[in-house]
Write an enzyme that holds these catalytic residues in place. Structure first.
Site: not given
Length: 710
Positions: A97, A99, A313, A315
């Site tokens: 991901d 992040d 995505y 988040r």
């Protein structure tokens, strides 16, 4: 000849492109492998393969706080398989991901795989799982973002230092097996402080007065707003009766009519926190459930013969939208609702505290309308997808318009007012079904004119009590965490889940209520560490992590500035804090049916229970009786039970299966004065919390606010 051609084919095959792509989950791997086709092998790391050990603190505080990483227990086999795959590959692409956690996963994988292969290892990121986005990311691989890794490392080390020093303190002073976290403890403090406000609130009585008015056969109700020229203070029933007595025979005349129009703007597409709030308020989803469903929509859904990542995505703290997505949605609107398409695209301001690393949450393809997805999605997936799709599409449509008509009706010295609103231009509401325009439409009125005489009807005096502060819900705690800068989009749902799992809070009628254990822990932590367990410190940490990610702050210098004073304070509290061990236990009159000794009410991980005072010689435990069973002839008690599978709590008789009585409402420890059954607390939007008899044949009920019979 045959042998030569076979060797040539094998040699060509060995030189063929064989790219290993590593993502975090099997579902995502399945979708991406479908998009990339031959020449690519997509495997899942199943999250973190390398992390800090759980058995010890594993931070070298004497060596610049360097963490000691190990292969996560049970993941060694998977790591070896990935290393084997890497050795046989011509290139490795790390696609975790986009992040901090994802970057750390990629960093650990890079270190572990580079030992076993000479193939180049690169990082790829994407905001949506679509063929175009995946293929584009593969064309532009990059290196590991070390600054982002350092930000994750700083958070992980800080949380480990706080948690692994505060938890032993709680073991020593309160109870074995307890734990404390840096961010979760601040959230617990918010819940506990709100609960104290709820308990301290004293409701005050007030009354309202509505009256029916008629024009011909049309009847409508209006509310008293003025009496003798001022706003009436109706503090008791007598004050209302006095007004009714004065005006009951008065002539009723329309004295004023006002009309106004309002333009209602569409709301921006969802951020993580706003999605969790709306899903909680409109769909009744917990934050955890919302994120689990969103993860499925993001990673890919089987639609016919293909897999599609339906949303971007999930988040994110940004409302930014890519130009490609803007073009897609404006094209769709122009074909389906051309009259609702604004001349220019609508842009929404990104909040000052937003990291803006990802777009807002939106559908990857607007053409996949909620109606077209009904046969492919479960009920809850469809409901969540629907509000995401509707929120995004409506965000690029024209304003809606409402018209409100307000009428004042004079009856003697009293003025009654009624308002009605209607939607005169649907605008963006044209595409909204799940989140309807009902809030913009209120009541209806017949055509009225100033000076017109009306007939009066029945009066409706109604008693009310002022409402105190509401307990936090999933929606409101997430909103508060975001506003105060506590945590990030990826942590809101885990914060709530951790507090529930530890039994520091419970969820009752969607409200978050601290347990006695939670209150005790909160008091110790807040009293002893006011500089750490507070929202200002937690928000400042998030700012520091952002600075580390921007390469403007060195991660271990941040930790060093915190650790010295903190560990000194831990030592002081260890020496001076009074032990509360055993103080939460309570000897009862219940006798152990195995050894005859008294039973003790103890607080365990899942709440209170009865344990034999003869422990460890006697291990007998029981659920705590909450009430006597109301079934005639049954001598059992009502205790809390949990359903199989989901573990949802209900209340049943100890004589089950001989007695099958169950209740979905928790007994509150009092009996009904009318029939003798037990009382429970119920909740609905109209009445709020109120106490009621559990007997379906008994009409005894009274408000939770005033305790009076009704």
């Amino acid at each position: 000849m045959a042998g030569t051609s076979t060797k040539t084919a094998d040699k060509a095959k060995s030189k063929a492109k064989n790219v290993l792509v590593i993502v975090e989950s099997p579902a995502k791997a399945k979708t991406i492998e479908h998009y990339l086709g031959s020449g690519y092998t997509v495997k899942a790391s199943m999250g973190h393969l390398i992390d800090l050990p759980k058995s010890r603190i594993a931070i070298d505080v004497n060596n610049e706080f360097q963490p000691e990483y190990i292969t996560v227990r049970g993941r060694a086999k998977l790591l070896k398989e990935l290393q084997k795959d890497a050795k046989a590959s011509t290139q490795i692409l790390l696609a975790s991901d986009n992040d901090r956690e994802g970057e750390a996963i990629a960093w650990h994988l890079n270190n572990a795989l580079s030992e076993k292969t000479k193939a180049p290892i690169k990082r790829i990121v994407f905001n949506e799982i679509t063929p175009a986005a995946i293929k584009e990311s593969v064309k532009h691989p990059r290196g590991i973002d070390e600054a982002k890794v350092n930000a994750q490392k700083a958070r992980r080390v800080l949380d480990r230092l706080v948690g692994y020093n505060l938890s032993p303190l709680l073991w020593k002073k309160v109870k074995n097996g307890l734990s404390a976290g840096r961010v979760q403890s601040v959230a617990l403090r918010l819940v506990c402080e709100r609960e104290q406000e709820v308990e301290d609130f004293i409701p005050e009585e007030y009354w309202t007065l509505d009256a029916d008015f008629m024009k011909g056969k049309s009847k409508f109700s209006a509310q008293l707003v003025l009496y003798k020229g001022t706003k009436p203070e109706l503090k008791n029933e007598q004050s209302v009766k006095d007004i009714i007595e004065q005006i009951k025979d008065s002539e009723c005349t329309v004295t004023d009519i006002k009309e106004s129009e309002k333009s209602v703007k569409p709301k921006p597409p969802f951020t993580t926190s706003k999605l969790q709030q709306v899903a909680a308020n409109r769909l009744g989803f917990t934050s955890k459930k919302t994120m689990q469903l969103a993860q499925q929509l993001y990673e890919g859904i089987q639609i016919g013969s293909t897999r599609v990542g339906l949303i971007t995505y999930m988040r994110t703290d940004s409302v930014r939208i890519s130009q490609t997505a803007i073009d897609d949605v404006r094209s769709w609107i122009s074909k389906n609702y051309p009259e609702q398409l604004p001349a220019e695209k609508i842009e929404y301001a990104v909040g000052k505290s937003a990291q803006d690393a990802h777009e807002a949450i939106r559908p990857t393809y607007v053409k996949y309308t909620p109606d077209s997805m009904k046969e492919y999605l479960s009920r809850d997936l469809l409901r969540l997808y629907s509000i995401i799709w509707e929120r995004f599409v409506s965000s690029q449509m024209v304003n809606a318009k409402t018209k409100t008509t307000s009428a004042d009706i004079c009856a003697g010295d009293a003025v009654f007012r009624v308002s009605a609103s209607k939607l005169v231009d649907k605008g963006f509401y044209s595409v909204i079904k799940t989140l309807s325009a009902k809030e913009e439409v209120t009541g209806s009125l017949p055509s009225l004119k100033v000076g017109e005489k009306l007939s009066s009807g029945k009066f409706y005096p109604e008693q009310h009590f002022t409402q105190g502060p509401a307990r936090y819900t999933d929606a409101s705690i997430v909103k508060t965490l975001e506003e105060k800068g506590i945590g990030r989009p990826s942590t809101y749902a885990p914060i709530i889940s951790v507090l529930l799992d530890r039994y520091y809070i419970t969820r009752t009628n969607r409200q978050l209520v601290p347990t006695q254990l939670g209150k005790t822990i909160c008091k110790i932590l807040v009293d002893s560490f006011p500089d750490v367990i507070n929202e200002k410190f937690t928000s400042e940490v998030e700012d520091d992590l952002d600075r580390i990610e921007q390469n403007s702050l060195v991660w271990n210098k941040m930790i060093g500035g915190f650790y010295g004073p903190f560990i000194d304070r831990v030592g002081q509290v260890m020496d001076t804090q009074e032990s509360l061990k055993g103080s939460l236990d309570e000897v009862t009159e219940e006798i152990c049916d195995k050894c005859g000794k008294p039973m003790v009410k103890k607080l365990g991980r899942f709440g209170y229970f009865l344990a034999c005072s003869g422990f460890p010689e006697c291990h007998n435990t029981k659920s705590i009786p909450l009430a006597k069973c109301p079934v005639k002839g049954c001598d059992g008690s009502i205790v809390a039970r949990k359903t199989k599978g989901r573990g949802k709590e209900f209340y049943g008789c100890t004589n089950y299966p001989q007695c099958s009585f169950i209740s979905h409402f928790k007994p509150i420890g009092t009996t009904c004065p009318k029939c003798g059954w037990f009382m429970v607390e119920k909740y609905d939007k109209k009445n709020g919390f109120y106490k009621s008899c559990i007997n379906p044949e008994c009409d005894y009920l009274h408000s939770a606010d005033d305790g009076s019979d009704s």
